[in-house]
Design an enzyme around this catalytic site. Structure first.
Site, PDB file in Angstrom:
ATOM      1  N   ASP A   4       0.924  -1.281  -0.101  1.00  0.00           N
ATOM      2  CA  ASP A   4      -0.165   0.211  -0.028  1.00  0.00           C
ATOM      3  C   ASP A   4       0.984   1.123  -0.096  1.00  0.00           C
ATOM      4  O   ASP A   4       1.654   1.389   0.915  1.00  0.00           O
ATOM      5  CB  ASP A   4      -0.903  -0.197   1.388  1.00  0.00           C
ATOM      6  CG  ASP A   4      -1.764   1.236   1.444  1.00  0.00           C
ATOM      7  OD1 ASP A   4      -2.378   1.390   0.179  1.00  0.00           O
ATOM      8  OD2 ASP A   4      -1.874   1.795   2.446  1.00  0.00           O
ATOM      9  N   THR A  47      -2.988   5.371  -3.871  1.00  0.00           N
ATOM     10  CA  THR A  47      -2.053   6.017  -3.252  1.00  0.00           C
ATOM     11  C   THR A  47      -0.745   5.965  -3.918  1.00  0.00           C
ATOM     12  O   THR A  47       0.179   7.001  -4.082  1.00  0.00           O
ATOM     13  CB  THR A  47      -1.960   5.337  -1.943  1.00  0.00           C
ATOM     14  OG1 THR A  47      -1.909   4.138  -1.899  1.00  0.00           O
ATOM     15  CG2 THR A  47      -2.928   5.867  -0.960  1.00  0.00           C
ATOM     16  N   THR A  48      -0.611   4.911  -4.677  1.00  0.00           N
ATOM     17  CA  THR A  48       0.910   4.558  -5.367  1.00  0.00           C
ATOM     18  C   THR A  48       0.795   5.369  -6.624  1.00  0.00           C
ATOM     19  O   THR A  48       1.772   6.085  -7.175  1.00  0.00           O
ATOM     20  CB  THR A  48       0.879   3.106  -5.660  1.00  0.00           C
ATOM     21  OG1 THR A  48       0.902   2.278  -4.582  1.00  0.00           O
ATOM     22  CG2 THR A  48       2.538   2.950  -6.164  1.00  0.00           C
ATOM     23  N   ASP A  83      -8.837  -0.607   1.992  1.00  0.00           N
ATOM     24  CA  ASP A  83      -8.836   0.218   0.649  1.00  0.00           C
ATOM     25  C   ASP A  83     -10.081  -0.162  -0.098  1.00  0.00           C
ATOM     26  O   ASP A  83     -10.844   0.826  -0.674  1.00  0.00           O
ATOM     27  CB  ASP A  83      -7.537  -0.191  -0.238  1.00  0.00           C
ATOM     28  CG  ASP A  83      -6.169   0.479   0.171  1.00  0.00           C
ATOM     29  OD1 ASP A  83      -6.180   1.198   1.319  1.00  0.00           O
ATOM     30  OD2 ASP A  83      -5.360   0.363  -0.531  1.00  0.00           O
TER      31      ASP A  83
END
Length: 527
Positions: free
Chosen positions: A61, A94-95, A387
């Site tokens: 994550d 998020t990445t 998530d």
């Protein structure tokens, strides 16, 4: 006085080119660090802390990885922040947001070297971001009206989100769980009502969703093991007053009977308190603190289930879910809100006994029990599921969805390229650069899967010249595939947040032309 003595001795400053280089390099390093976790075939990172206990986290994550890094570079911190915000706002992507921002800066660096002013680049990026967003808006799918289709959209989004996580092996099972849990919320984005309990043992397959609420406690000895139509008083109060509580107080007595009298008085005090609590007409008493043996006896005699030491989050949530409030004084029963549920019973999960509250007031409450081989697996499973839950609860409100697998990036890149051709002046270079940065996301997804990214992206680009094409990268077969058939969907809200946050972050770092590092404070300065 020479000009360079404005700052203290240890302060340093970097101007112009050097400052810009430092910030670009820092930001790109962070982007490259998380780049390899992107996509269904992305790798995980092991983070080992240097503190006591050397705790180890295995995760993929983006936000978790970046949160745990200690970063000195100011520009890199900006990227860490955007990934945190992305995590809080929509939960996933998020990445992607860090990778996109990193690529935008990489492209900007080339433009700055060829003497294009940062403000020109920013203006171009702004136009490009607007254009990219409009391109997505034209192609969104919205099935809010059709419940069955909407549910299948949500299932697909959940499976796509879980695809790049540890849960990818059983993604159908977990997607089903996540969608059920989110549908129970009935449109609220408050994930408090979904409780995730982690119990080592079994395999990830054995995880299940349970309606109602599970409290991670055992039922005391000699207490009723099951209660129907429970009236619950949730409290945070000390139930251990069978000793003198005034510290440093000395009581002089001239015989043992006096001691017994003091003890008797304290017992009476406790009895009063218990009677006050019983006067609420309850049959379950949950306390945040200890309950001593004597009050526990009194409760057991009255047929009331007493639970002590409930963990704080658990008790807060129990209050929320059963519709009660946490009480700490019991003098006027009418002002205390009791919680209600249909049945309280003890259940076994693995080795542990837990207390299960079913038929609670708040219909949206449910508990997800995760099983797994070890704590690391469970922690990562919880992050992945979280998530998915975030994305789904956002999608229930904003029901627009897009295809996934690099398709949105290609759609945006195509529109942005067209805009670059129409724009006069130096801005067009910046707009072109934006489109190249967008294409970096499908490229990275392909690279991480060990595919030939240049070949695939070129094929994608050709496909996308046909109107209404659904082509994206299908990592499983290693070729360009139809995303609609493969059922790879993403939430529009996530993509929009990625696009806008990354552009803003890149813009902010681009504006920097000087880095001033303050001198460390010396001890004697304070005198």
């Amino acid at each position: 006085m020479p000009i360079d003595k404005i700052f203290k001795d240890d302060a340093s400053e970097e101007k112009g080119e050097r400052a810009r280089m430092a910030s670009f390099i820092g930001a790109m390093a962070v982007a490259d660090l998380v780049k390899s976790t992107l996509g269904p075939k992305g790798m995980d990172k092991i983070l080992q802390s240097t503190g006591r206990g050397h705790s180890v986290t295995v995760t993929n994550d983006g936000a978790t990885i970046l949160k745990s890094l200690h970063i000195d570079n100011p520009a890199a911190k900006v990227l860490v922040d955007i990934s945190k915000v992305q995590d809080d706002e929509v939960g996933d992507g998020t990445t992607s947001v860090v990778v996109l921002a990193g690529e935008l800066l990489r492209e900007a660096e080339k433009l700055v070297t060829s003497k294009i002013h940062p403000m020109t680049i920013i203006a171009g990026y702004r136009m490009a971001a607007e254009c990219a967003r409009d391109a997505l808006l034209k192609r969104v799918i919205d099935n809010k009206e059709n419940a069955e289709k909407f549910r299948s959209d949500l299932m697909k989004i959940a499976m796509t989100t879980l695809c790049s996580k540890i849960l990818s092996q059983d993604k159908e099972h977990f997607a089903e769980m996540a969608v059920d849990a989110v549908f129970r919320l009935k449109g609220s984005t408050n994930l408090e009502a979904i409780q995730i309990i982690k119990k080592p043992g079994g395999s990830l397959r054995d995880s299940f969703l349970d309606e109602g609420f599970i409290l991670d406690k055992k039922i005391g000895i000699g207490q009723p093991k099951r209660i129907e139509n429970a009236k619950i008083l949730v409290a945070n109060t000390a139930m251990d007053t069978d000793k003198v509580k005034i510290y440093g107080a000395r009581v002089r007595v001239d015989s043992m009977t006096k001691v017994a009298e003091i003890e008797g008085a304290e017992k009476e005090k406790m009895k009063d308190k218990v009677n006050k609590i019983l006067a609420h007409g309850i049959n379950c008493f949950v306390n945040r603190q200890l309950i001593y043996n004597f009050p526990e006896e009194l409760f057991a005699d009255a047929g009331v289930l007493a639970i002590e030491h409930a963990d704080f989050e658990g008790i807060e949530r129990l209050g929320l879910v059963t519709g009660g409030e946490i009480a700490s004084t019991f003098d006027n029963p009418e002002s205390v809100k009791l919680g209600h549920c249909k049945l309280i019973e003890e259940i076994m999960i693995g080795e542990d006994k837990l207390i299960h509250f079913s038929g609670v007031e708040m219909g949206q409450a449910c508990s997800i029990v995760l099983r797994g081989a070890s704590h690391h697996v469970l922690d990562e499973a919880e992050r992945s599921l979280h998530d998915a839950l975030c994305v789904l609860s956002q999608t229930v409100n904003d029901s627009r969805v897009l295809l996934g697998g690099g398709w949105p990036e290609m759609v945006m890149a195509k529109e942005v390229d067209e805009l670059a051709r129409k724009t006069a002046g130096k801005k067009s270079h910046a707009i072109e650069a934006f489109s190249r940065a967008l294409v970096a996301i499908p490229t990275t997804i392909a690279d991480n899967a060990g595919l030939d990214s240049a070949e695939l992206v070129a094929q994608l680009r050709a496909e996308h010249h046909n109107e209404g094409c659904n082509a994206g990268i299908d990592v499983i077969s290693g070729a360009v595939g139809d995303m609609e058939e493969r059922g790879i969907y993403e939430a529009f809200k996530v993509k929009q947040a990625v696009l806008l946050s990354a552009t803003e972050a890149a813009e902010m770092i681009l504006r920097v032309d000087e880095i001033i590092t303050c001198a460390p404070r010396r001890r004697e300065d304070r005198m």
